[in-house]
Scaffold this motif. Sequence first.
Motif, PDB file in Angstrom:
ATOM      1  N   ILE A   1     -17.892 -50.715  -3.660  1.00  0.00           N
ATOM      2  CA  ILE A   1     -17.610 -49.447  -2.984  1.00  0.00           C
ATOM      3  C   ILE A   1     -16.362 -48.777  -3.553  1.00  0.00           C
ATOM      4  O   ILE A   1     -16.221 -47.557  -3.518  1.00  0.00           O
TER       5      ILE A   1
ATOM      6  N   GLU B   1     -27.105 -43.774  -6.763  1.00  0.00           N
ATOM      7  CA  GLU B   1     -27.075 -43.949  -5.317  1.00  0.00           C
ATOM      8  C   GLU B   1     -28.246 -43.273  -4.612  1.00  0.00           C
ATOM      9  O   GLU B   1     -28.346 -43.302  -3.384  1.00  0.00           O
TER      10      GLU B   1
ATOM     11  N   THR C   1     -19.871 -34.893  -0.214  1.00  0.00           N
ATOM     12  CA  THR C   1     -20.984 -35.749  -0.604  1.00  0.00           C
ATOM     13  C   THR C   1     -22.302 -35.035  -0.287  1.00  0.00           C
ATOM     14  O   THR C   1     -22.380 -34.252   0.664  1.00  0.00           O
TER      15      THR C   1
ATOM     16  N   THR D   1     -19.156 -40.451  -3.424  1.00  0.00           N
ATOM     17  CA  THR D   1     -18.567 -41.268  -2.362  1.00  0.00           C
ATOM     18  C   THR D   1     -17.530 -40.479  -1.582  1.00  0.00           C
ATOM     19  O   THR D   1     -16.941 -39.511  -2.088  1.00  0.00           O
TER      20      THR D   1
END
Length: 434
Positions: free
Chosen positions: A300, A160, A128, A80
């Motif tokens: 998140i 993810e 990322t 993230t």
Amino acid sequence: MKSCFGELGVDERALANLKNLDIHEPTPIQAETIPPLMRKRDVVAMAPTGSGKTLAFVLPMISALDPALREPQALILAPTRELAQQIAQVVDDVTQGIDLDCALIYGGTRYEKQRRALARGAQVVVGTPGRILDLMGQRALRLQRVRYAILDEADRMFDEGFGPDVNEILSATPRDRQSALFSATIPPWIQRVVDKHLRDPVEVRVGADGDGMVPIEHSVMIVPKFDKPRALRRLLDQRGDGTTLVFGRTKHGVERLRVSLAADGYKVRALQGNLNQRQRDEVLKWFRSDKGEILLATNIAARGLDILSIGLVVNYDIPESADMFTHRVGRTGRMGRSGKSVTLVTGADVVEIARIEQSIGAKIPRTYWSDIEAAMPSAPRSNGQDAAGEEARTNGLRILPGERLSGSRTGASASERRPRSNRRRRRTGARSGR
């Protein structure tokens, strides 16, 4: 276990920076991981969130790099933007006075600043996978000189969908690099990454049997769904020192809750998927400041928020899995500090909380909103019900009046219980007969 960072062989300049940061003793994951990394061994480390994993891989990195070589030599991948930002901040903090530059690479923002940081010769790249691949494709980022590669929060990275990106990125680095993988869990697909990309790694596990676990006081509050807002406000009114992080399931639900709490005078902001990067940064800056008190967030923020001041985590909506529960509540109790978590559980959630308890191997103590409400002065009764009245018992859990395990109300009418398809046929038949 070594009692200070100097005994672990950490660079003396980094030691001075740690002292300025008021960090003096290594956590268990740092004490177990830094020595093999300093010996140039690959490492697979599993530890709870908040245990100090970032310093565990950043401190050995300093000794592995050549400040005179103005090319990327260390690559740190994070799932993230928020986690990448925090890792980059740690790198900056511990490399003060050391000629190492860090480039922070993530999506959702313009390319120009990131290209400039790379062009200046940053030796450390934190980012990322998606944006790193983009810049590799534009030939703005070359990884041929990488000698130190880190996968942080590896299980989240693959959850993810970054698995193919990670494999492609690591395949572009030298095969003789040193690598380490850090994660709160090591599922089978992570093991396949280890087998493919790491060489005879040292395995470090901290916290599996309670050793090194952060002191978090967990509890579950059994509460009817319609009383959850009141229960949350009571928790907020009675919170102790530190800031509070409240997790909801959807961005729309979190935003509605923010509006409601703000109208009641609470100092609250929300972190959810509709915010752009600038807005996210502003919210996090506010929460870290002396002004920030309550942050509402979707998943998140379940990983990547490394804020030592969080004293209470509230699961307003129950997390979807035991792993997500671990990562949510791990936002408190960071670096050995005490913390508290409360999960609000309705009748519809009882089965889910039992699954979470089974997965984590622990029974979480319960409190009951009916008991709290009954003890409150002139406490109103929920929907006219007697909060201290009849309570069903299911699997050892008290379910408050009006709740079933399925979450449906008791006393539903026959028409409410009738299958939808039967009601549709009745209405269709009635129309055709008119």
